[in-house]
Design a protein around this motif. Structure first.
Motif, PDB file in Angstrom:
ATOM      1  N   SER A 127       0.832  -1.203   0.000  1.00  0.00           N
ATOM      2  CA  SER A 127       0.000   0.000   0.000  1.00  0.00           C
ATOM      3  C   SER A 127       0.868   1.255   0.000  1.00  0.00           C
ATOM      4  O   SER A 127       0.503   2.287  -0.578  1.00  0.00           O
ATOM      5  CB  SER A 127      -0.920  -0.003   1.220  1.00  0.00           C
ATOM      6  OG  SER A 127      -0.160   0.078   2.415  1.00  0.00           O
ATOM      7  N   THR A 261      -9.287  -7.668  -2.951  1.00  0.00           N
ATOM      8  CA  THR A 261      -9.650  -6.354  -3.493  1.00  0.00           C
ATOM      9  C   THR A 261     -11.063  -6.359  -4.047  1.00  0.00           C
ATOM     10  O   THR A 261     -11.839  -5.413  -3.835  1.00  0.00           O
ATOM     11  CB  THR A 261      -8.660  -5.937  -4.598  1.00  0.00           C
ATOM     12  OG1 THR A 261      -7.330  -5.924  -4.071  1.00  0.00           O
ATOM     13  CG2 THR A 261      -8.995  -4.547  -5.136  1.00  0.00           C
ATOM     14  N   LEU A 264     -13.495  -6.205  -1.175  1.00  0.00           N
ATOM     15  CA  LEU A 264     -13.551  -4.869  -0.590  1.00  0.00           C
ATOM     16  C   LEU A 264     -14.406  -3.929  -1.436  1.00  0.00           C
ATOM     17  O   LEU A 264     -15.214  -3.152  -0.904  1.00  0.00           O
ATOM     18  CB  LEU A 264     -12.141  -4.291  -0.444  1.00  0.00           C
ATOM     19  CG  LEU A 264     -11.227  -4.911   0.615  1.00  0.00           C
ATOM     20  CD1 LEU A 264      -9.878  -4.220   0.623  1.00  0.00           C
ATOM     21  CD2 LEU A 264     -11.862  -4.829   1.993  1.00  0.00           C
ATOM     22  N   VAL A 265     -14.226  -3.998  -2.751  1.00  0.00           N
ATOM     23  CA  VAL A 265     -15.004  -3.148  -3.659  1.00  0.00           C
ATOM     24  C   VAL A 265     -16.494  -3.465  -3.543  1.00  0.00           C
ATOM     25  O   VAL A 265     -17.341  -2.557  -3.500  1.00  0.00           O
ATOM     26  CB  VAL A 265     -14.525  -3.330  -5.113  1.00  0.00           C
ATOM     27  CG1 VAL A 265     -15.472  -2.631  -6.086  1.00  0.00           C
ATOM     28  CG2 VAL A 265     -13.112  -2.783  -5.284  1.00  0.00           C
ATOM     29  N   ASP A 268     -17.979  -2.251  -0.258  1.00  0.00           N
ATOM     30  CA  ASP A 268     -18.200  -0.805  -0.335  1.00  0.00           C
ATOM     31  C   ASP A 268     -19.468  -0.498  -1.124  1.00  0.00           C
ATOM     32  O   ASP A 268     -20.250   0.376  -0.742  1.00  0.00           O
ATOM     33  CB  ASP A 268     -16.993  -0.133  -1.004  1.00  0.00           C
ATOM     34  CG  ASP A 268     -17.204   1.355  -1.212  1.00  0.00           C
ATOM     35  OD1 ASP A 268     -17.167   2.105  -0.225  1.00  0.00           O
ATOM     36  OD2 ASP A 268     -17.420   1.762  -2.375  1.00  0.00           O
ATOM     37  N   ILE A 273     -18.719  -1.278   4.216  1.00  0.00           N
ATOM     38  CA  ILE A 273     -17.458  -0.642   4.595  1.00  0.00           C
ATOM     39  C   ILE A 273     -17.234   0.556   3.685  1.00  0.00           C
ATOM     40  O   ILE A 273     -17.964   0.755   2.702  1.00  0.00           O
ATOM     41  CB  ILE A 273     -16.246  -1.607   4.474  1.00  0.00           C
ATOM     42  CG1 ILE A 273     -16.058  -2.028   3.003  1.00  0.00           C
ATOM     43  CG2 ILE A 273     -16.403  -2.813   5.375  1.00  0.00           C
ATOM     44  CD1 ILE A 273     -14.767  -2.769   2.762  1.00  0.00           C
ATOM     45  N   GLU A 274     -16.201   1.356   4.004  1.00  0.00           N
ATOM     46  CA  GLU A 274     -15.802   2.448   3.124  1.00  0.00           C
ATOM     47  C   GLU A 274     -14.469   2.074   2.476  1.00  0.00           C
ATOM     48  O   GLU A 274     -13.468   1.906   3.161  1.00  0.00           O
ATOM     49  CB  GLU A 274     -15.669   3.749   3.904  1.00  0.00           C
ATOM     50  CG  GLU A 274     -17.001   4.324   4.362  1.00  0.00           C
ATOM     51  CD  GLU A 274     -16.850   5.704   4.969  1.00  0.00           C
ATOM     52  OE1 GLU A 274     -15.749   6.291   4.844  1.00  0.00           O
ATOM     53  OE2 GLU A 274     -17.819   6.189   5.571  1.00  0.00           O
ATOM     54  N   PHE A 275     -14.502   1.917   1.171  1.00  0.00           N
ATOM     55  CA  PHE A 275     -13.289   1.576   0.435  1.00  0.00           C
ATOM     56  C   PHE A 275     -13.357   2.229  -0.936  1.00  0.00           C
ATOM     57  O   PHE A 275     -14.281   1.981  -1.705  1.00  0.00           O
ATOM     58  CB  PHE A 275     -13.150   0.056   0.269  1.00  0.00           C
ATOM     59  CG  PHE A 275     -11.943  -0.354  -0.555  1.00  0.00           C
ATOM     60  CD1 PHE A 275     -10.673  -0.303  -0.011  1.00  0.00           C
ATOM     61  CD2 PHE A 275     -12.090  -0.769  -1.869  1.00  0.00           C
ATOM     62  CE1 PHE A 275      -9.562  -0.678  -0.760  1.00  0.00           C
ATOM     63  CE2 PHE A 275     -10.994  -1.148  -2.625  1.00  0.00           C
ATOM     64  CZ  PHE A 275      -9.719  -1.098  -2.069  1.00  0.00           C
ATOM     65  N   ASN A 276     -12.390   3.081  -1.210  1.00  0.00           N
ATOM     66  CA  ASN A 276     -12.337   3.783  -2.495  1.00  0.00           C
ATOM     67  C   ASN A 276     -11.124   3.299  -3.261  1.00  0.00           C
ATOM     68  O   ASN A 276      -9.985   3.534  -2.850  1.00  0.00           O
ATOM     69  CB  ASN A 276     -12.269   5.292  -2.275  1.00  0.00           C
ATOM     70  CG  ASN A 276     -12.451   6.076  -3.574  1.00  0.00           C
ATOM     71  OD1 ASN A 276     -12.307   5.524  -4.664  1.00  0.00           O
ATOM     72  ND2 ASN A 276     -12.782   7.342  -3.457  1.00  0.00           N
ATOM     73  N   ILE A 277     -11.362   2.613  -4.361  1.00  0.00           N
ATOM     74  CA  ILE A 277     -10.266   2.059  -5.156  1.00  0.00           C
ATOM     75  C   ILE A 277      -9.388   3.146  -5.749  1.00  0.00           C
ATOM     76  O   ILE A 277      -8.256   2.898  -6.144  1.00  0.00           O
ATOM     77  CB  ILE A 277     -10.836   1.141  -6.272  1.00  0.00           C
ATOM     78  CG1 ILE A 277      -9.746   0.204  -6.790  1.00  0.00           C
ATOM     79  CG2 ILE A 277     -11.461   1.972  -7.396  1.00  0.00           C
ATOM     80  CD1 ILE A 277     -10.271  -0.858  -7.726  1.00  0.00           C
ATOM     81  N   GLN A 282      -4.361   4.645   1.864  1.00  0.00           N
ATOM     82  CA  GLN A 282      -5.319   4.063   2.799  1.00  0.00           C
ATOM     83  C   GLN A 282      -4.658   3.371   3.981  1.00  0.00           C
ATOM     84  O   GLN A 282      -5.325   2.927   4.907  1.00  0.00           O
ATOM     85  CB  GLN A 282      -6.239   3.081   2.054  1.00  0.00           C
ATOM     86  CG  GLN A 282      -6.993   3.748   0.907  1.00  0.00           C
ATOM     87  CD  GLN A 282      -8.133   2.887   0.390  1.00  0.00           C
ATOM     88  OE1 GLN A 282      -8.918   2.357   1.147  1.00  0.00           O
ATOM     89  NE2 GLN A 282      -8.223   2.753  -0.920  1.00  0.00           N
TER      90      GLN A 282
END
Length: 313
Positions: A127, A261, A264-265, A268, A273-277, A282
Protein backbone atom coordinates in the motif's frame (compact mmCIF):
# COMPACT_ATOMS: atom_id res chain seq x y z
CA UNK A 1 13.60 -24.60 -6.30
CA UNK A 2 11.36 -24.25 -9.35
CA UNK A 3 10.63 -27.36 -11.40
CA UNK A 4 11.03 -27.16 -15.19
CA UNK A 5 12.64 -30.28 -16.61
CA UNK A 6 13.39 -30.19 -20.33
CA UNK A 7 16.20 -31.08 -22.70
CA UNK A 8 14.86 -29.36 -25.84
CA UNK A 9 17.58 -27.27 -27.59
CA UNK A 10 15.46 -24.09 -27.62
CA UNK A 11 15.59 -23.99 -23.80
CA UNK A 12 19.37 -24.14 -23.66
CA UNK A 13 21.26 -21.13 -22.33
CA UNK A 14 22.78 -20.42 -25.74
CA UNK A 15 19.31 -20.08 -27.30
CA UNK A 16 17.90 -17.73 -24.63
CA UNK A 17 16.96 -14.95 -27.07
CA UNK A 18 15.11 -17.28 -29.44
CA UNK A 19 13.30 -18.88 -26.52
CA UNK A 20 12.14 -15.50 -25.15
CA UNK A 21 11.05 -14.25 -28.59
CA UNK A 22 9.03 -17.40 -29.21
CA UNK A 23 7.46 -17.09 -25.76
CA UNK A 24 6.43 -13.47 -26.43
CA UNK A 25 4.98 -14.30 -29.85
CA UNK A 26 3.03 -17.29 -28.56
CA UNK A 27 1.69 -15.38 -25.56
CA UNK A 28 0.47 -12.34 -27.46
CA UNK A 29 -0.83 -14.54 -30.27
CA UNK A 30 -2.93 -16.60 -27.86
CA UNK A 31 -4.22 -13.50 -26.03
CA UNK A 32 -5.26 -11.81 -29.26
CA UNK A 33 -6.87 -14.98 -30.61
CA UNK A 34 -8.89 -15.69 -27.46
CA UNK A 35 -9.94 -12.05 -27.05
CA UNK A 36 -11.10 -12.04 -30.66
CA UNK A 37 -13.03 -15.26 -30.09
CA UNK A 38 -14.60 -13.75 -26.99
CA UNK A 39 -15.75 -10.69 -28.94
CA UNK A 40 -17.31 -12.86 -31.65
CA UNK A 41 -19.23 -14.83 -29.02
CA UNK A 42 -20.71 -11.79 -27.26
CA UNK A 43 -23.75 -11.37 -29.57
CA UNK A 44 -24.69 -15.02 -29.11
CA UNK A 45 -24.00 -15.36 -25.37
CA UNK A 46 -25.02 -11.94 -24.09
CA UNK A 47 -27.17 -10.46 -26.84
CA UNK A 48 -24.85 -7.49 -27.37
CA UNK A 49 -24.73 -6.25 -31.01
CA UNK A 50 -21.30 -5.86 -32.54
CA UNK A 51 -21.89 -2.14 -33.05
CA UNK A 52 -22.14 -1.67 -29.27
CA UNK A 53 -18.75 -3.22 -28.52
CA UNK A 54 -16.92 0.12 -28.71
CA UNK A 55 -19.17 1.51 -25.98
CA UNK A 56 -18.71 -1.64 -23.94
CA UNK A 57 -14.93 -1.42 -23.86
CA UNK A 58 -14.87 2.29 -23.11
CA UNK A 59 -17.09 1.77 -20.04
CA UNK A 60 -19.94 3.67 -21.68
CA UNK A 61 -22.28 0.76 -22.33
CA UNK A 62 -25.68 0.74 -20.66
CA UNK A 63 -26.51 -2.78 -21.80
CA UNK A 64 -27.78 -4.89 -18.86
CA UNK A 65 -25.37 -7.70 -19.77
CA UNK A 66 -22.47 -5.36 -20.45
CA UNK A 67 -20.46 -6.05 -17.32
CA UNK A 68 -20.85 -9.82 -17.56
CA UNK A 69 -19.81 -9.64 -21.21
CA UNK A 70 -16.76 -7.54 -20.34
CA UNK A 71 -15.77 -10.00 -17.61
CA UNK A 72 -16.25 -12.90 -20.01
CA UNK A 73 -13.85 -11.40 -22.56
CA UNK A 74 -11.42 -10.47 -19.78
CA UNK A 75 -11.44 -14.01 -18.45
CA UNK A 76 -11.08 -15.65 -21.86
CA UNK A 77 -8.45 -13.29 -23.22
CA UNK A 78 -6.71 -12.66 -19.89
CA UNK A 79 -6.32 -15.32 -17.22
CA UNK A 80 -7.32 -18.25 -19.42
CA UNK A 81 -5.19 -16.85 -22.24
CA UNK A 82 -2.07 -16.79 -20.06
CA UNK A 83 -2.77 -20.37 -18.97
CA UNK A 84 -3.20 -21.60 -22.55
CA UNK A 85 -0.04 -19.75 -23.64
CA UNK A 86 1.89 -21.29 -20.74
CA UNK A 87 0.66 -24.76 -21.63
CA UNK A 88 1.59 -24.35 -25.30
CA UNK A 89 5.05 -23.07 -24.46
CA UNK A 90 5.83 -25.65 -21.78
CA UNK A 91 4.24 -28.73 -23.35
CA UNK A 92 4.44 -28.19 -27.12
CA UNK A 93 7.54 -26.01 -27.60
CA UNK A 94 9.75 -26.77 -24.58
CA UNK A 95 8.33 -30.27 -23.97
CA UNK A 96 8.89 -29.57 -20.27
CA UNK A 97 7.81 -31.53 -17.23
CA UNK A 98 6.73 -29.35 -14.31
CA UNK A 99 6.56 -32.35 -11.98
CA UNK A 100 3.05 -31.68 -10.70
CA UNK A 101 3.06 -34.75 -8.46
CA UNK A 102 6.18 -33.45 -6.77
CA UNK A 103 4.78 -29.91 -6.60
CA UNK A 104 1.56 -31.08 -4.98
CA UNK A 105 3.47 -33.20 -2.45
CA UNK A 106 5.31 -30.06 -1.33
CA UNK A 107 2.06 -28.26 -0.55
CA UNK A 108 1.44 -28.43 3.21
CA UNK A 109 -0.98 -26.80 5.65
CA UNK A 110 1.84 -25.00 7.48
CA UNK A 111 3.04 -23.56 4.18
CA UNK A 112 -0.49 -22.40 3.39
CA UNK A 113 -0.83 -20.69 6.78
CA UNK A 114 2.49 -18.92 6.30
CA UNK A 115 1.46 -17.89 2.78
CA UNK A 116 -1.56 -16.15 4.31
CA UNK A 117 0.74 -14.31 6.74
CA UNK A 118 3.09 -13.32 3.93
CA UNK A 119 0.20 -12.00 1.82
CA UNK A 120 -1.07 -9.90 4.76
CA UNK A 121 2.37 -8.35 5.10
CA UNK A 122 2.57 -7.86 1.35
CA UNK A 123 -0.80 -6.08 1.17
CA UNK A 124 0.14 -3.71 4.01
CA UNK A 125 3.62 -2.87 2.70
CA UNK A 126 2.53 -2.68 -0.93
CA UNK A 127 0.00 0.00 0.00
CA UNK A 128 2.97 2.29 0.67
CA UNK A 129 4.44 1.51 -2.76
CA UNK A 130 1.03 2.06 -4.38
CA UNK A 131 0.79 5.54 -2.86
CA UNK A 132 4.39 6.44 -3.75
CA UNK A 133 4.12 5.14 -7.32
CA UNK A 134 0.82 6.96 -7.92
CA UNK A 135 2.39 10.27 -6.91
CA UNK A 136 5.57 10.07 -8.98
CA UNK A 137 6.21 13.30 -10.89
CA UNK A 138 8.48 13.06 -13.91
CA UNK A 139 11.00 15.78 -14.86
CA UNK A 140 9.71 18.75 -16.84
CA UNK A 141 11.19 17.55 -20.13
CA UNK A 142 9.06 14.39 -19.81
CA UNK A 143 5.85 16.31 -19.10
CA UNK A 144 4.17 15.19 -22.34
CA UNK A 145 4.97 11.54 -21.56
CA UNK A 146 3.64 12.00 -18.03
CA UNK A 147 0.43 13.56 -19.33
CA UNK A 148 -0.02 10.67 -21.76
CA UNK A 149 0.56 8.07 -19.04
CA UNK A 150 -1.77 9.86 -16.63
CA UNK A 151 -4.46 9.93 -19.30
CA UNK A 152 -4.00 6.21 -19.93
CA UNK A 153 -4.12 5.55 -16.19
CA UNK A 154 -7.40 7.45 -15.87
CA UNK A 155 -8.82 5.46 -18.79
CA UNK A 156 -7.82 2.14 -17.23
CA UNK A 157 -9.18 3.21 -13.84
CA UNK A 158 -12.49 4.01 -15.51
CA UNK A 159 -12.58 0.52 -17.00
CA UNK A 160 -11.65 -1.02 -13.64
CA UNK A 161 -14.47 0.84 -11.91
CA UNK A 162 -16.93 -0.27 -14.55
CA UNK A 163 -15.70 -3.84 -14.34
CA UNK A 164 -16.04 -3.99 -10.55
CA UNK A 165 -19.24 -1.96 -10.10
CA UNK A 166 -21.18 -5.17 -9.47
CA UNK A 167 -24.95 -4.83 -9.58
CA UNK A 168 -25.76 -8.27 -8.16
CA UNK A 169 -24.27 -11.40 -6.61
CA UNK A 170 -23.92 -13.06 -10.04
CA UNK A 171 -21.66 -10.26 -11.32
CA UNK A 172 -19.68 -10.34 -8.07
CA UNK A 173 -19.07 -14.08 -8.35
CA UNK A 174 -18.10 -13.66 -12.00
CA UNK A 175 -15.67 -10.97 -10.89
CA UNK A 176 -14.11 -13.30 -8.31
CA UNK A 177 -13.79 -16.03 -10.95
CA UNK A 178 -12.22 -13.80 -13.61
CA UNK A 179 -10.20 -11.28 -11.58
CA UNK A 180 -9.30 -13.63 -8.74
CA UNK A 181 -9.23 -17.28 -9.79
CA UNK A 182 -8.50 -17.24 -13.53
CA UNK A 183 -5.98 -14.40 -13.30
CA UNK A 184 -4.25 -16.08 -10.36
CA UNK A 185 -3.95 -19.44 -12.07
CA UNK A 186 -3.14 -18.21 -15.58
CA UNK A 187 -0.64 -15.49 -14.70
CA UNK A 188 1.20 -17.61 -12.15
CA UNK A 189 1.43 -20.59 -14.48
CA UNK A 190 2.99 -18.46 -17.23
CA UNK A 191 5.15 -15.98 -15.29
CA UNK A 192 6.25 -18.08 -12.33
CA UNK A 193 5.72 -21.61 -13.67
CA UNK A 194 7.29 -21.12 -17.11
CA UNK A 195 9.11 -17.79 -17.42
CA UNK A 196 10.85 -17.70 -14.04
CA UNK A 197 12.59 -21.11 -14.24
CA UNK A 198 13.62 -20.38 -17.84
CA UNK A 199 15.18 -17.08 -16.79
CA UNK A 200 16.81 -18.87 -13.85
CA UNK A 201 18.43 -21.24 -16.35
CA UNK A 202 19.46 -18.43 -18.71
CA UNK A 203 20.91 -16.10 -16.04
CA UNK A 204 22.18 -18.69 -13.58
CA UNK A 205 20.79 -16.58 -10.72
CA UNK A 206 17.47 -17.30 -9.02
CA UNK A 207 17.06 -13.77 -7.63
CA UNK A 208 17.71 -12.14 -11.01
CA UNK A 209 15.17 -14.52 -12.55
CA UNK A 210 12.54 -13.63 -9.94
CA UNK A 211 12.90 -9.87 -10.36
CA UNK A 212 13.11 -10.07 -14.17
CA UNK A 213 9.94 -12.17 -14.22
CA UNK A 214 8.29 -9.70 -11.83
CA UNK A 215 9.38 -6.79 -14.05
CA UNK A 216 7.89 -8.41 -17.16
CA UNK A 217 4.76 -9.42 -15.23
CA UNK A 218 4.21 -5.79 -14.22
CA UNK A 219 5.18 -4.30 -17.59
CA UNK A 220 2.68 -6.44 -19.49
CA UNK A 221 -0.15 -4.68 -17.61
CA UNK A 222 0.88 -1.35 -19.24
CA UNK A 223 0.28 0.76 -16.11
CA UNK A 224 3.25 2.91 -15.05
CA UNK A 225 1.47 4.31 -11.99
CA UNK A 226 0.99 0.82 -10.62
CA UNK A 227 4.22 -0.63 -11.98
CA UNK A 228 6.36 -0.86 -8.82
CA UNK A 229 3.78 -2.36 -6.41
CA UNK A 230 2.80 -4.90 -9.07
CA UNK A 231 6.47 -5.79 -9.61
CA UNK A 232 6.88 -6.18 -5.84
CA UNK A 233 3.87 -8.46 -5.78
CA UNK A 234 5.33 -10.52 -8.62
CA UNK A 235 8.57 -10.89 -6.65
CA UNK A 236 6.62 -12.11 -3.60
CA UNK A 237 5.00 -14.80 -5.74
CA UNK A 238 8.40 -15.64 -7.24
CA UNK A 239 10.00 -16.23 -3.85
CA UNK A 240 7.05 -18.33 -2.72
CA UNK A 241 7.77 -20.62 -5.68
CA UNK A 242 11.57 -20.57 -5.28
CA UNK A 243 11.54 -21.42 -1.57
CA UNK A 244 8.80 -24.06 -1.79
CA UNK A 245 9.22 -25.69 -5.18
CA UNK A 246 5.43 -25.71 -5.44
CA UNK A 247 3.54 -23.39 -7.79
CA UNK A 248 0.45 -23.94 -5.62
CA UNK A 249 1.62 -21.34 -3.09
CA UNK A 250 2.00 -18.38 -5.50
CA UNK A 251 -1.25 -19.34 -7.24
CA UNK A 252 -3.13 -19.25 -3.92
CA UNK A 253 -1.35 -16.03 -2.93
CA UNK A 254 -2.30 -14.37 -6.22
CA UNK A 255 -5.92 -15.50 -5.97
CA UNK A 256 -6.16 -14.23 -2.39
CA UNK A 257 -4.62 -10.86 -3.28
CA UNK A 258 -6.97 -10.20 -6.21
CA UNK A 259 -10.07 -11.63 -4.56
CA UNK A 260 -9.49 -9.55 -1.42
CA UNK A 261 -9.65 -6.35 -3.49
CA UNK A 262 -12.78 -7.53 -5.32
CA UNK A 263 -14.47 -8.29 -1.99
CA UNK A 264 -13.55 -4.87 -0.59
CA UNK A 265 -15.00 -3.15 -3.66
CA UNK A 266 -18.23 -5.15 -3.40
CA UNK A 267 -18.61 -4.52 0.35
CA UNK A 268 -18.20 -0.81 -0.33
CA UNK A 269 -20.89 -1.07 -3.02
CA UNK A 270 -23.21 -2.69 -0.44
CA UNK A 271 -22.43 0.06 2.07
CA UNK A 272 -20.85 -2.35 4.58
CA UNK A 273 -17.46 -0.64 4.60
CA UNK A 274 -15.80 2.45 3.12
CA UNK A 275 -13.29 1.58 0.44
CA UNK A 276 -12.34 3.78 -2.50
CA UNK A 277 -10.27 2.06 -5.16
CA UNK A 278 -9.14 5.53 -6.30
CA UNK A 279 -7.45 6.37 -3.01
CA UNK A 280 -3.83 5.31 -2.64
CA UNK A 281 -3.06 6.46 0.94
CA UNK A 282 -5.32 4.06 2.80
CA UNK A 283 -2.58 2.65 5.07
CA UNK A 284 -0.27 4.75 7.25
CA UNK A 285 3.52 4.51 6.97
CA UNK A 286 3.98 2.83 10.40
CA UNK A 287 1.42 0.14 9.52
CA UNK A 288 3.05 -0.35 6.11
CA UNK A 289 6.43 -0.82 7.80
CA UNK A 290 4.87 -3.35 10.17
CA UNK A 291 3.65 -5.09 7.02
CA UNK A 292 7.22 -5.17 5.69
CA UNK A 293 8.38 -6.76 8.94
CA UNK A 294 5.59 -9.36 8.73
CA UNK A 295 6.57 -10.03 5.12
CA UNK A 296 10.28 -10.54 5.86
CA UNK A 297 9.75 -12.64 8.98
CA UNK A 298 7.03 -14.62 7.22
CA UNK A 299 9.37 -15.48 4.37
CA UNK A 300 12.17 -16.48 6.73
CA UNK A 301 9.90 -18.85 8.66
CA UNK A 302 8.32 -20.09 5.41
CA UNK A 303 11.73 -20.98 3.97
CA UNK A 304 12.83 -22.72 7.17
CA UNK A 305 9.61 -24.71 7.58
CA UNK A 306 9.61 -25.87 3.94
CA UNK A 307 13.25 -26.95 4.23
CA UNK A 308 12.45 -28.88 7.42
CA UNK A 309 9.52 -30.60 5.72
CA UNK A 310 11.77 -31.55 2.80
CA UNK A 311 14.55 -32.87 5.03
CA UNK A 312 12.10 -34.88 7.14
CA UNK A 313 10.21 -36.16 4.12
Amino acid sequence: MEIYKTQVPITSKSNWLLSIVVMVLVTFGVLILLQGLGLLLLPFLFGIPLDELAALFTAESSHPNGRMAFLFVQGLGGGLGFLVAGLLISKVIDKANLGWKQQMSRFKFMGLALTLVIMIGSVLFNSLLIDWNAKIVLPEFLSELEQMMRSKEDELMGLTKYLTDFENVGEFLMGVLVIGVLAGIGEEFLFRGVLQPKLHLFTGNAHVAIWLSAFIFSAIHFQFYGFFPRMMLGAVFGYLYLYSGSLVYPIIGHILNNTFTVILVYLDKLGKIEFNIDETDQVSIPIALVGLLILLVGFRVFKEKIQNIESNG
